[in-house]
Design a protein around this motif. Structure first.
Motif, PDB file in Angstrom:
ATOM      1  N   LEU C   4       3.621   1.540  11.406  1.00  0.00           N
ATOM      2  CA  LEU C   4       4.526   2.042  12.413  1.00  0.00           C
ATOM      3  C   LEU C   4       5.483   2.962  11.668  1.00  0.00           C
ATOM      4  CD1 LEU C   4       6.264  -0.167  15.067  1.00  0.00           C
ATOM      5  CD2 LEU C   4       7.405   1.747  13.980  1.00  0.00           C
ATOM      6  N   PRO C   5       5.360   4.291  11.885  1.00  0.00           N
ATOM      7  CA  PRO C   5       6.190   5.241  11.119  1.00  0.00           C
ATOM      8  C   PRO C   5       7.659   5.170  11.551  1.00  0.00           C
ATOM      9  CG  PRO C   5       4.801   6.409  12.711  1.00  0.00           C
ATOM     10  CD  PRO C   5       4.439   4.957  12.811  1.00  0.00           C
ATOM     11  N   ILE C   6       8.572   5.143  10.568  1.00  0.00           N
ATOM     12  CA  ILE C   6      10.010   5.157  10.862  1.00  0.00           C
ATOM     13  C   ILE C   6      10.560   6.569  10.676  1.00  0.00           C
ATOM     14  CG2 ILE C   6      12.284   4.232  10.187  1.00  0.00           C
ATOM     15  CD1 ILE C   6      10.464   2.136  11.530  1.00  0.00           C
ATOM     16  N   ASN C   7      10.322   7.130   9.503  1.00  0.00           N
ATOM     17  CA  ASN C   7      10.615   8.561   9.293  1.00  0.00           C
ATOM     18  C   ASN C   7       9.657   9.065   8.207  1.00  0.00           C
ATOM     19  OD1 ASN C   7      11.623   7.823   6.786  1.00  0.00           O
ATOM     20  ND2 ASN C   7      13.774   7.985   7.418  1.00  0.00           N
ATOM     21  N   ASP C   8       9.935  10.183   7.597  1.00  0.00           N
ATOM     22  CA  ASP C   8       8.965  10.762   6.658  1.00  0.00           C
ATOM     23  C   ASP C   8       8.680   9.867   5.451  1.00  0.00           C
ATOM     24  OD1 ASP C   8       8.641  12.864   8.274  1.00  0.00           O
ATOM     25  OD2 ASP C   8       9.632  14.347   7.002  1.00  0.00           O
ATOM     26  N   SER C   9       9.669   9.104   5.014  1.00  0.00           N
ATOM     27  CA  SER C   9       9.442   8.300   3.800  1.00  0.00           C
ATOM     28  C   SER C   9       9.324   6.798   4.085  1.00  0.00           C
ATOM     29  CB  SER C   9      10.580   8.539   2.798  1.00  0.00           C
ATOM     30  OG  SER C   9      11.825   8.271   3.416  1.00  0.00           O
ATOM     31  N   ILE C  10       9.655   6.366   5.298  1.00  0.00           N
ATOM     32  CA  ILE C  10       9.643   4.934   5.615  1.00  0.00           C
ATOM     33  C   ILE C  10       8.601   4.613   6.686  1.00  0.00           C
ATOM     34  CG2 ILE C  10      11.056   2.950   6.322  1.00  0.00           C
ATOM     35  CD1 ILE C  10      13.551   4.615   5.744  1.00  0.00           C
ATOM     36  N   TYR C  11       7.842   3.554   6.470  1.00  0.00           N
ATOM     37  CA  TYR C  11       6.973   3.037   7.539  1.00  0.00           C
ATOM     38  C   TYR C  11       6.857   1.527   7.421  1.00  0.00           C
ATOM     39  CZ  TYR C  11       3.355   3.223   3.867  1.00  0.00           C
ATOM     40  OH  TYR C  11       2.637   3.060   2.696  1.00  0.00           O
ATOM     41  N   LEU C  12       6.544   0.894   8.552  1.00  0.00           N
ATOM     42  CA  LEU C  12       6.256  -0.539   8.562  1.00  0.00           C
ATOM     43  C   LEU C  12       4.749  -0.701   8.449  1.00  0.00           C
ATOM     44  CD1 LEU C  12       8.538  -1.809  11.466  1.00  0.00           C
ATOM     45  CD2 LEU C  12       9.110  -1.195   9.112  1.00  0.00           C
ATOM     46  N   LYS C  13       4.317  -1.786   7.809  1.00  0.00           N
ATOM     47  CA  LYS C  13       2.876  -2.002   7.655  1.00  0.00           C
ATOM     48  C   LYS C  13       2.546  -3.458   7.942  1.00  0.00           C
ATOM     49  CE  LYS C  13      -0.359  -1.893   3.939  1.00  0.00           C
ATOM     50  NZ  LYS C  13      -0.777  -1.356   2.639  1.00  0.00           N
ATOM     51  N   LEU C  14       1.553  -3.685   8.784  1.00  0.00           N
ATOM     52  CA  LEU C  14       1.057  -5.039   9.032  1.00  0.00           C
ATOM     53  C   LEU C  14       0.323  -5.483   7.776  1.00  0.00           C
ATOM     54  CD1 LEU C  14      -0.344  -4.776  12.650  1.00  0.00           C
ATOM     55  CD2 LEU C  14       1.700  -6.014  11.917  1.00  0.00           C
ATOM     56  N   MET C  15       0.790  -6.536   7.150  1.00  0.00           N
ATOM     57  CA  MET C  15       0.170  -6.943   5.898  1.00  0.00           C
ATOM     58  C   MET C  15      -1.126  -7.711   6.120  1.00  0.00           C
ATOM     59  SD  MET C  15       3.273  -7.765   3.367  1.00  0.00           S
ATOM     60  CE  MET C  15       4.240  -8.233   4.802  1.00  0.00           C
ATOM     61  N   LEU C  16      -2.112  -7.437   5.243  1.00  0.00           N
ATOM     62  CA  LEU C  16      -3.371  -8.177   5.213  1.00  0.00           C
ATOM     63  C   LEU C  16      -3.315  -9.152   4.029  1.00  0.00           C
ATOM     64  CD1 LEU C  16      -5.932  -5.326   5.968  1.00  0.00           C
ATOM     65  CD2 LEU C  16      -4.888  -6.958   7.550  1.00  0.00           C
ATOM     66  N   PRO C  17      -4.214 -10.140   3.998  1.00  0.00           N
ATOM     67  CA  PRO C  17      -4.193 -11.099   2.890  1.00  0.00           C
ATOM     68  C   PRO C  17      -4.153 -10.432   1.519  1.00  0.00           C
ATOM     69  CG  PRO C  17      -5.669 -11.881   4.590  1.00  0.00           C
ATOM     70  CD  PRO C  17      -5.205 -10.515   5.035  1.00  0.00           C
ATOM     71  N   LYS C  18      -4.861  -9.316   1.365  1.00  0.00           N
ATOM     72  CA  LYS C  18      -4.902  -8.661   0.059  1.00  0.00           C
ATOM     73  C   LYS C  18      -3.523  -8.144  -0.381  1.00  0.00           C
ATOM     74  CE  LYS C  18      -6.154  -4.098   1.818  1.00  0.00           C
ATOM     75  NZ  LYS C  18      -4.907  -3.391   1.451  1.00  0.00           N
ATOM     76  N   ASP C  19      -2.561  -8.068   0.540  1.00  0.00           N
ATOM     77  CA  ASP C  19      -1.231  -7.571   0.179  1.00  0.00           C
ATOM     78  C   ASP C  19      -0.321  -8.669  -0.354  1.00  0.00           C
ATOM     79  OD1 ASP C  19      -1.874  -4.936   1.120  1.00  0.00           O
ATOM     80  OD2 ASP C  19      -1.610  -5.663   3.166  1.00  0.00           O
ATOM     81  N   ALA C  20      -0.850  -9.888  -0.475  1.00  0.00           N
ATOM     82  CA  ALA C  20      -0.012 -11.024  -0.907  1.00  0.00           C
ATOM     83  C   ALA C  20       0.636 -10.772  -2.267  1.00  0.00           C
ATOM     84  CB  ALA C  20      -0.843 -12.305  -0.930  1.00  0.00           C
ATOM     85  N   GLU C  21      -0.117 -10.177  -3.188  1.00  0.00           N
ATOM     86  CA  GLU C  21       0.423  -9.981  -4.540  1.00  0.00           C
ATOM     87  C   GLU C  21       1.679  -9.115  -4.524  1.00  0.00           C
ATOM     88  OE1 GLU C  21      -2.802  -9.848  -3.997  1.00  0.00           O
ATOM     89  OE2 GLU C  21      -3.754 -11.195  -5.438  1.00  0.00           O
TER      90      GLU C  21
END
Lengths: 180, 180, 180, 180, 180, 180
Positions: C4-21
């Protein structure tokens, strides 16, 4: 919190997870006696297992409208347990089971409790038949239904494996019509 | 069957599916009043829906040790309902909700009931905080926590959609320390 | 992957299991700060628990259409998290929560993010009310809703047990009508 | 809300229940074309079925980390759908499927989308193999993998029952090593 | 207990949890051979895992009417396994898989078994297509479908990760119409 | 597909959903007789209910290793049903139940079948006790266990509500030791 009153000093209580400690304490005190007839008492589950597994399972049975397992309190002390192991709503039958701590025995507590719960089964739950089964040699337990007027129906041979030996169960029942 | 005694004439009762009829009958009698503040009362669910869905859901909440919804009986007549909508065991907080039939109002029944249930929350459940929320305009409901000494904490603006209009809720709470 | 884009440098991301680290790595870096206000950070769950339990639970919340918990990425680096803890579709309300790593603080990142997510709540999700709650003493966190124009509604006393002490929460809300 | 950007005008979007209306509207517009190759389009499910069953199932697949089904938006208009039908994490393989509305065809939109999603599969998901299968006679669909450099691997004979007739599927795959 | 007879000396048997011991014993005897082509055989699950997890999962597949995994008995000795990994009832297709212990090989047992199970698929289950897939280098396994008249349809490249190396699978199929 | 052979002309078969038609057809043919003793036969469920609910429940019981309900085939014609209603693995007991179509009666089919299934219970399942219960007035059904040497253990009074009237059940059992 929620109780079924038996008389002025006795009531049944639906146990919550927080009641695991007092239950296990009462079970430990009476383990020698209970494990003679109830195989699960040979290796008592821990407080934690009662809290997280067994008591939730009992509450679930109640929530499913399929009977209950409740503690018997005598003068606010946990004296034993009694339950309707299941309710067969189609045929309007149930089966009752119980145990009572040694120091509470010989005072008519269980007879009174079973008698009152029997009334509830016929009047509130509108059931038609209540069964009580006891191991053949367990004369104390067999005395309860006999005293209340249950009818002995027959033996279920080798129905229970107890301490490596198959035991016979004696079946008692009380029907709505028996009470008229 | 299982009850929480409030005083000699009042007790709470965990409803079983078979109690759906008397509950719906009480709800119908008080529908005009209840639906002003509780949106689900606009289109009352049928007896069958209470029997098969709603009461089992309430029993399930109790079995999950996450609160309960119970009927208030006054002289063995269903007068209303009260419940702990949830229990937050980590933070030791709960929220209470209730309704009372019109012919039972003005006799201090609900005040007495909330007071006693409050005791149970602090003493038996060992909670630290009880919240009651009521629609701003619902002065009768707001009177209960005020009378018992709950503290008004603030407004939750437009928290509830009622008859197509967003309503403010007033928040009341009682803490363990408020009682000393 | 999904953002979900916030502005040019910021966005939200739904994390997947692989993002745990990378999540656990960011949490560890900021543990001292986070655990002041969020009790779960006192004993951080392991990467494996995030992978197999926590992240799947977050994804499940999203799949249930009941809110989400997403990572905030700033220039493709995981900077913090923000979420809608639940969505009450009947009353069209939600509650927002967040944390931001120390080295990303003081740059308006969270203010911008909450502002944009607020827009999404009102415009895409068509909600009517957004709540943000913060511990009384957590002035940094309280600054965010104040800066965006949220209204302070009151205190929820002793709502949270933090390091053995009950803390008050301050409630802020923004309504659709506040924005006109 | 959550998107996977393809280029400046195209993005994929995880659909929420509220998106059922625009999806069904796009499906109806393209039903004649789609139902030639995708049997479920012969009798389109209703908006309600998409809202309560199909979209939740797609979200569940995403939450299970087992692929996704997303809408393709072109200049903020729903143009079609694309998905990873499953992800075999042990063998690091997946299968892609898609459809595109008629008025969006012939502009390279699907080629661009599959190409970009292919990058995501290899780079973000670290998969090793992507499969695309198309009905033998569906030349438009078969053109996509061919254009991107997928390898034709063989036929799966009578793999799909379509309008009462068994159809052959042509299998295309792209391996990580094919891209070097 | 429940069997599918192949001929006078061979039958398939749905395994119950109690059969875990003889299964693991047969697997251990043939582990060197099996693990070449089936990755799960590299670290054989314990008897307990077969009893409580794997065999129940196989029975569940059968209960879901989605295929089965059965033991092959030759003269009442467990010789191997064969199964329908899934059944796609919409398209009337299935996929068969198998392994056979070394001392039972070279006697036509698997050819006979696959042939008979093929008959069952077409005649009892009324399927239209049966697929068998084997690793390219596994000539013994590939010999079975060839001998029965299955058609080679193509290769699925790098479909399986085996001992750290991606292997190609060769696809064979038999259609109802192939048999006329 | 999967069978338990009784003798050259009789076998038991685990029914799949596709077998619902022939089952309902046999039930309809024998409905008058069956409904005398089995209350569910008064209003026979439809083929669809058997296909989607009842047969899957039977398969589930088998998958749970908790008994089974199987069709009795005589010369490949569905003649009746027999089952182990549950298996109590702790106490090694089970209960058997059955019905047989009228045109198959009087030929020793059920006696043979129960006898063989009894062998399986003791030898393959290693159970210790088998119970058969029949309504008091159902002399045909009671004849089966008597002929095989089951022991009459007693009456369960008013155990079953049949056509508005409570019926007594006669209990028969065979123990492992009875066979020596």
């Amino acid at each position: 919190m929620f109780r079924l009153p038996i008389n002025d000093s006795i009531y049944l209580k639906l146990m919550l997870p927080k009641d695991a400690e007092i239950l296990v304490s009462a079970l430990k005190e009476n383990q020698e006696q209970i494990k003679q007839w109830l195989i699960w008492a040979v290796n008592l589950p821990t407080v934690d297992v009662y809290k997280k597994e067994i008591i939730p399972t009992w509450l679930q049975k109640f929530a499913n409208n399929n009977g209950f397992e409740a503690a018997i309190f005598v003068n606010d002390e946990l004296a034993g347990m009694i339950g309707l192991h299941y309710i067969d709503w189609n045929n309007k039958t149930t089966e009752m089971g119980y145990w009572l701590g040694e120091k509470f025995q010989g005072k008519g507590i269980m007879t009174k409790t079973v008698e009152k719960l029997t009334d509830y089964c016929f009047e509130e739950l509108e059931l038609n038949r209540i069964m009580i089964r006891a191991v053949d040699e367990n004369t104390k337990s067999r005395g309860i239904p006999i005293r209340i007027g249950f009818v002995e129906e027959g033996i279920t041979r080798e129905a229970q494996l107890l301490h490596g030996k198959y035991c016979d169960l004696v079946n008692y029942s009380l029907l709505r019509k028996d009470r008229n």
